[in-house]
Motif scaffolding. Structure first.
Motif, PDB file in Angstrom:
ATOM      1  N   GLN A 198       0.827  -1.176   0.000  1.00 39.05           N
ATOM      2  CA  GLN A 198       0.000   0.000   0.000  1.00 39.05           C
ATOM      3  C   GLN A 198       0.876   1.246   0.000  1.00 39.05           C
ATOM      4  O   GLN A 198       1.950   1.266   0.586  1.00 39.05           O
ATOM      5  CB  GLN A 198      -0.905   0.002   1.230  1.00 39.05           C
ATOM      6  CG  GLN A 198      -1.884  -1.174   1.277  1.00 39.05           C
ATOM      7  CD  GLN A 198      -2.720  -1.148   2.527  1.00 39.05           C
ATOM      8  OE1 GLN A 198      -2.526  -0.306   3.397  1.00 39.05           O
ATOM      9  NE2 GLN A 198      -3.664  -2.071   2.621  1.00 39.05           N
ATOM     10  N   ARG A 201       0.727   6.950   3.435  1.00 41.01           N
ATOM     11  CA  ARG A 201      -0.150   8.107   3.584  1.00 41.01           C
ATOM     12  C   ARG A 201       0.611   9.341   4.040  1.00 41.01           C
ATOM     13  O   ARG A 201       0.101  10.453   3.934  1.00 41.01           O
ATOM     14  CB  ARG A 201      -1.264   7.792   4.581  1.00 41.01           C
ATOM     15  CG  ARG A 201      -2.299   6.802   4.042  1.00 41.01           C
ATOM     16  CD  ARG A 201      -3.363   6.553   5.076  1.00 41.01           C
ATOM     17  NE  ARG A 201      -4.418   5.696   4.543  1.00 41.01           N
ATOM     18  CZ  ARG A 201      -5.526   6.155   3.948  1.00 41.01           C
ATOM     19  NH1 ARG A 201      -5.701   7.456   3.812  1.00 41.01           N
ATOM     20  NH2 ARG A 201      -6.435   5.327   3.492  1.00 41.01           N
ATOM     21  N   ALA A 234      -2.210  11.935   3.214  1.00 41.64           N
ATOM     22  CA  ALA A 234      -3.179  11.653   2.156  1.00 41.64           C
ATOM     23  C   ALA A 234      -4.478  11.172   2.782  1.00 41.64           C
ATOM     24  O   ALA A 234      -4.527  10.084   3.381  1.00 41.64           O
ATOM     25  CB  ALA A 234      -2.625  10.611   1.193  1.00 41.64           C
ATOM     26  N   VAL A 235      -5.538  11.954   2.644  1.00 39.12           N
ATOM     27  CA  VAL A 235      -6.845  11.568   3.154  1.00 39.12           C
ATOM     28  C   VAL A 235      -7.487  10.554   2.223  1.00 39.12           C
ATOM     29  O   VAL A 235      -8.000   9.515   2.651  1.00 39.12           O
ATOM     30  CB  VAL A 235      -7.739  12.804   3.330  1.00 39.12           C
ATOM     31  CG1 VAL A 235      -9.109  12.409   3.860  1.00 39.12           C
ATOM     32  CG2 VAL A 235      -7.069  13.810   4.261  1.00 39.12           C
ATOM     33  N   THR A 236      -7.463  10.835   0.932  1.00 32.29           N
ATOM     34  CA  THR A 236      -7.929   9.917  -0.101  1.00 32.29           C
ATOM     35  C   THR A 236      -6.853   9.865  -1.186  1.00 32.29           C
ATOM     36  O   THR A 236      -5.757  10.406  -1.020  1.00 32.29           O
ATOM     37  CB  THR A 236      -9.273  10.370  -0.684  1.00 32.29           C
ATOM     38  OG1 THR A 236      -9.105  11.633  -1.341  1.00 32.29           O
ATOM     39  CG2 THR A 236     -10.338  10.497   0.401  1.00 32.29           C
ATOM     40  N   LYS A 237      -7.194   9.217  -2.293  1.00 26.39           N
ATOM     41  CA  LYS A 237      -6.231   9.134  -3.393  1.00 26.39           C
ATOM     42  C   LYS A 237      -5.957  10.490  -4.019  1.00 26.39           C
ATOM     43  O   LYS A 237      -4.909  10.688  -4.628  1.00 26.39           O
ATOM     44  CB  LYS A 237      -6.744   8.171  -4.460  1.00 26.39           C
ATOM     45  CG  LYS A 237      -6.746   6.719  -4.018  1.00 26.39           C
ATOM     46  CD  LYS A 237      -7.187   5.811  -5.146  1.00 26.39           C
ATOM     47  CE  LYS A 237      -7.139   4.346  -4.727  1.00 26.39           C
ATOM     48  NZ  LYS A 237      -7.566   3.438  -5.817  1.00 26.39           N
ATOM     49  N   ARG A 238      -6.882  11.434  -3.870  1.00 27.97           N
ATOM     50  CA  ARG A 238      -6.726  12.739  -4.524  1.00 27.97           C
ATOM     51  C   ARG A 238      -6.622  13.896  -3.532  1.00 27.97           C
ATOM     52  O   ARG A 238      -6.085  14.939  -3.872  1.00 27.97           O
ATOM     53  CB  ARG A 238      -7.892  12.992  -5.482  1.00 27.97           C
ATOM     54  CG  ARG A 238      -7.879  12.047  -6.692  1.00 27.97           C
ATOM     55  CD  ARG A 238      -8.946  12.438  -7.698  1.00 27.97           C
ATOM     56  NE  ARG A 238      -8.893  11.585  -8.882  1.00 27.97           N
ATOM     57  CZ  ARG A 238      -8.144  11.807  -9.948  1.00 27.97           C
ATOM     58  NH1 ARG A 238      -7.368  12.887  -9.972  1.00 27.97           N
ATOM     59  NH2 ARG A 238      -8.146  10.992 -10.977  1.00 27.97           N
ATOM     60  N   ILE A 239      -7.128  13.742  -2.333  1.00 28.95           N
ATOM     61  CA  ILE A 239      -7.140  14.843  -1.373  1.00 28.95           C
ATOM     62  C   ILE A 239      -6.099  14.592  -0.301  1.00 28.95           C
ATOM     63  O   ILE A 239      -5.974  13.479   0.232  1.00 28.95           O
ATOM     64  CB  ILE A 239      -8.538  14.996  -0.743  1.00 28.95           C
ATOM     65  CG1 ILE A 239      -9.572  15.300  -1.840  1.00 28.95           C
ATOM     66  CG2 ILE A 239      -8.543  16.107   0.296  1.00 28.95           C
ATOM     67  CD1 ILE A 239     -10.999  15.354  -1.323  1.00 28.95           C
ATOM     68  N   SER A 240      -5.338  15.622   0.034  1.00 30.79           N
ATOM     69  CA  SER A 240      -4.320  15.525   1.075  1.00 30.79           C
ATOM     70  C   SER A 240      -4.239  16.854   1.812  1.00 30.79           C
ATOM     71  O   SER A 240      -4.698  17.893   1.327  1.00 30.79           O
ATOM     72  CB  SER A 240      -2.961  15.152   0.482  1.00 30.79           C
ATOM     73  OG  SER A 240      -2.550  16.125  -0.462  1.00 30.79           O
ATOM     74  N   TYR A 289      -5.510  19.054  -3.852  1.00 33.70           N
ATOM     75  CA  TYR A 289      -6.379  18.192  -4.660  1.00 33.70           C
ATOM     76  C   TYR A 289      -5.616  17.815  -5.926  1.00 33.70           C
ATOM     77  O   TYR A 289      -5.152  18.683  -6.667  1.00 33.70           O
ATOM     78  CB  TYR A 289      -7.681  18.894  -5.016  1.00 33.70           C
ATOM     79  CG  TYR A 289      -8.620  18.028  -5.830  1.00 33.70           C
ATOM     80  CD1 TYR A 289      -9.380  17.033  -5.227  1.00 33.70           C
ATOM     81  CD2 TYR A 289      -8.733  18.194  -7.216  1.00 33.70           C
ATOM     82  CE1 TYR A 289     -10.226  16.234  -5.966  1.00 33.70           C
ATOM     83  CE2 TYR A 289      -9.577  17.400  -7.968  1.00 33.70           C
ATOM     84  CZ  TYR A 289     -10.325  16.414  -7.331  1.00 33.70           C
ATOM     85  OH  TYR A 289     -11.156  15.621  -8.075  1.00 33.70           O
ATOM     86  N   ASN A 293      -3.186  12.280 -12.094  1.00 32.86           N
ATOM     87  CA  ASN A 293      -2.376  11.288 -11.402  1.00 32.86           C
ATOM     88  C   ASN A 293      -1.936  10.234 -12.408  1.00 32.86           C
ATOM     89  O   ASN A 293      -2.683   9.314 -12.737  1.00 32.86           O
ATOM     90  CB  ASN A 293      -3.167  10.646 -10.261  1.00 32.86           C
ATOM     91  CG  ASN A 293      -2.291   9.743  -9.405  1.00 32.86           C
ATOM     92  OD1 ASN A 293      -1.071   9.783  -9.500  1.00 32.86           O
ATOM     93  ND2 ASN A 293      -2.915   8.931  -8.567  1.00 32.86           N
TER      94      ASN A 293
END
Length: 396
Positions: A198, A201, A234-240, A289, A293
Motif C-alpha cells: 500500500q 499516507r 493523504a486523506v484519499t487518493k486525490r485529497i491531502s 487536490y 495522477n
C-alpha cells in the motif's frame, strides 16, 4: 706521404685478396633462412577437447540407458500364459481327476495361473514335501503324467530351483486389491488474500522557496526566500493535507506613506523610503487536490492559510538629501504574530523517481489578509518552491 701511401696500399691489397674462411655450416643456415621448410600444422587443441567431450557423452548415455527389468517380467508372463494354455489342453484331452493325484493337479493349476507369484502357503508345503513326491508319476497313468511334466517343464523347474519368490512382487494380488479413495468433507480452508503493498499516507518534504516580496501598491519587489520542512497526509487518493514550518526572509522596500506603525513617535523629518529585513517563521495549513495522477507524474492544486511568527524586524529609514535629519533604523523582536493571516494558492508538479522518492516544483502566491509586522504593511510574496519528497511509514 710515404707512410700514407703504404697505408693505402695495405687497404688495397686487403680488399683485392681477402682471406675469408669458408664454412659449410654457415651456407646451410643461410639456405634454410632463404628457403624455409613448410611447417606442419598440428591438430588444434580444441579438436582434442571436442573429441573427449563426445566420448564422455556417449559413455554417460550408455550408462544411463540400460535394458529395463520389465522385459524379463513380460517374457516370463508370456511363458506362463503359454504354459497355462498347454495345461488346459492337456487336461481336457488326457488328464482326469481319477487318474492324476489331486495334490498335483491343484499345484499345477496354481502355478499355471500365476507363474510369477506363488502363494506363501503352497510354497511352504512345497518345501516340506520331498522333491520325489513332486516328480513321482502315478503308477496307472505314468505316460500322461510324463506329458504334463514335459509341457510344464519350465514351471516345475521354477518350483524346484526357485521355491521362494519375493511376496512383495505379486502383480495379480496387487491388481485384485480394492481401491479406496478418501473424500474430504467439510468446508475448505479460506484462502488468505495476497499481500499488496500500500502507498504511504505520510510524505515528508524538504523544500527551498525563493520568492519576490513586496508591499501592495508600492510597485517595488525584492528577492527573498526560505527553506523548511513540510508533512503531507493523504486523506484519499486525490485529497491531502499539508503543514510544516518554513524559515523565511522577508525583504522589501516601500514608501513611507505605506508604513503605519502603532506608535506615538513623531518624526521631526519624515523619511522618504523604508527598507525592511524580517525573519519569519511561516506555518502553512493547505488542502491539496490532485487533478492529474499518472504513473510517474502528477499535478495538484492547493489552497490554505499561513501563520507568520515575526522573529526579528529591522527597518532602515532613508531621507531626501544627504544630511542626517532623523532616526536611521529601528529593530523589533518577537512582538508580532499573525495567525492564519495569509492566504496560500499554489500549483504543484510532481515527478516520481521510485516508490519512495519524488521531486516537485510548486509555483505559489501568498496574499495578505491582514496587516503584517510592526509597520502594518500589506505584505505579499510570489515564488516557486522546489522540494524533495519521501514516503514514510510504508506498510504491506
Amino acid at each position: 706521404m710515404k707512410e700514407g701511401k703504404d697505408i693505402d696500399k695495405l687497404f688495397k691489397d686487403g680488399l683485392e685478396n681477402p682471406d675469408l674462411p669458408f664454412n659449410d655450416l654457415d651456407w646451410d643456415n643461410l639456405e634454410e633462412r632463404l628457403h624455409p621448410a613448410p611447417k606442419r600444422r598440428g591438430i588444434p587443441l580444441f579438436w582434442y577437447a571436442a573429441a573427449a567431450g563426445i566420448a564422455a557423452m556417449l559413455l554417460i548415455v550408455f550408462l544411463l540407458i540400460k535394458p529395463n527389468g520389465k522385459i524379463e517380467t513380460i517374457a516370463r508372463s508370456k511363458t506362463g500364459n503359454r504354459n497355462q494354455n498347454n495345461i488346459e489342453k492337456s487336461g481336457d484331452n488326457a488328464v482326469k481327476p481319477n487318474e492324476v493325484p489331486e495334490k498335483q493337479v491343484d499345484r499345477g493349476v496354481n502355478v499355471a495361473q500365476n507363474p510369477l507369484s506363488i502363494n506363501r502357503r503352497s510354497t511352504e508345503e512345497g518345501h516340506k514335501q520331498d522333491n520325489k513326491d513332486i516328480f513321482a508319476p502315478n503308477v496307472e497313468n505314468g505316460q500322461k503324467t510324463k506329458e504334463i511334466l514335459e509341457n510344464n517343464g519350465n514351471m516345475l523347474a521354477g518350483i524346484r530351483f526357485k521355491p521362494e519368490l519375493s511376496p512383495t512382487i505379486n502383480e495379480v494380488e496387487f491388481m485384485e486389491q480394492p481401491l479406496s479413495t478418501k473424500v474430504e468433507t467439510g468446508k475448505p480452508d479460506r484462502m488468505k488474500p495476497l499481500a499488496v503493498k500500500q502507498k504511504s499516507r505520510f510524505v515528508l518534504s524538504i523544500l527551498a522557496a525563493p520568492d519576490l516580496t513586496s508591499v501592495q501598491k508600492s510597485g517595488q519587489s525584492s528577492l527573498s526566500g526560505g527553506f523548511g520542512v513540510e508533512a503531507t497526509y493523504a486523506v484519499t487518493k486525490r485529497i491531502s493535507i499539508t503543514t510544516g514550518a518554513v524559515y523565511a526572509k522577508k525583504i522589501y522596500d516601500s514608501d513611507f506613506s505605506l508604513y503605519k506603525p502603532n506608535t506615538t513617535y513623531v518624526f521631526s523629518v519624515t523619511p522618504s523610503n523604508i527598507h525592511a529585513n524580517c525573519d519569519v517563521i511561516d506555518i502553512p495549513l493547505n488542502v491539496n487536490y490532485k487533478i492529474f495522477n499518472g504513473r510517474r507524474n502528477s499535478i495538484s492544486v492547493s489552497t490554505g492559510l499561513s501563520s507568520y511568527l515575526m522573529l526579528k524586524e529591522q527597518y532602515t529609514y532613508s531621507y531626501d538629501g544627504a544630511a542626517y535629519k532623523g532616526p536611521k533604523d529601528y529593530t523589533v523582536r518577537n512582538q508580532n504574530q499573525h495567525y492564519l493571516g495569509i492566504a496560500n494558492v499554489g500549483l504543484e508538479f510532481q515527478h516520481k523517481i521510485n516508490n519512495n522518492l519524488s521531486i516537485s516544483a510548486k509555483p505559489f502566491m501568498k496574499i495578505p489578509l491582514t496587516d503584517i509586522g510592526y509597520g502594518n504593511s500589506r505584505l505579499s510574496s510570489t515564488g516557486v518552491a522546489i522540494s524533495v519528497n519521501m514516503n514514510l511509514f510504508k506498510k504491506n
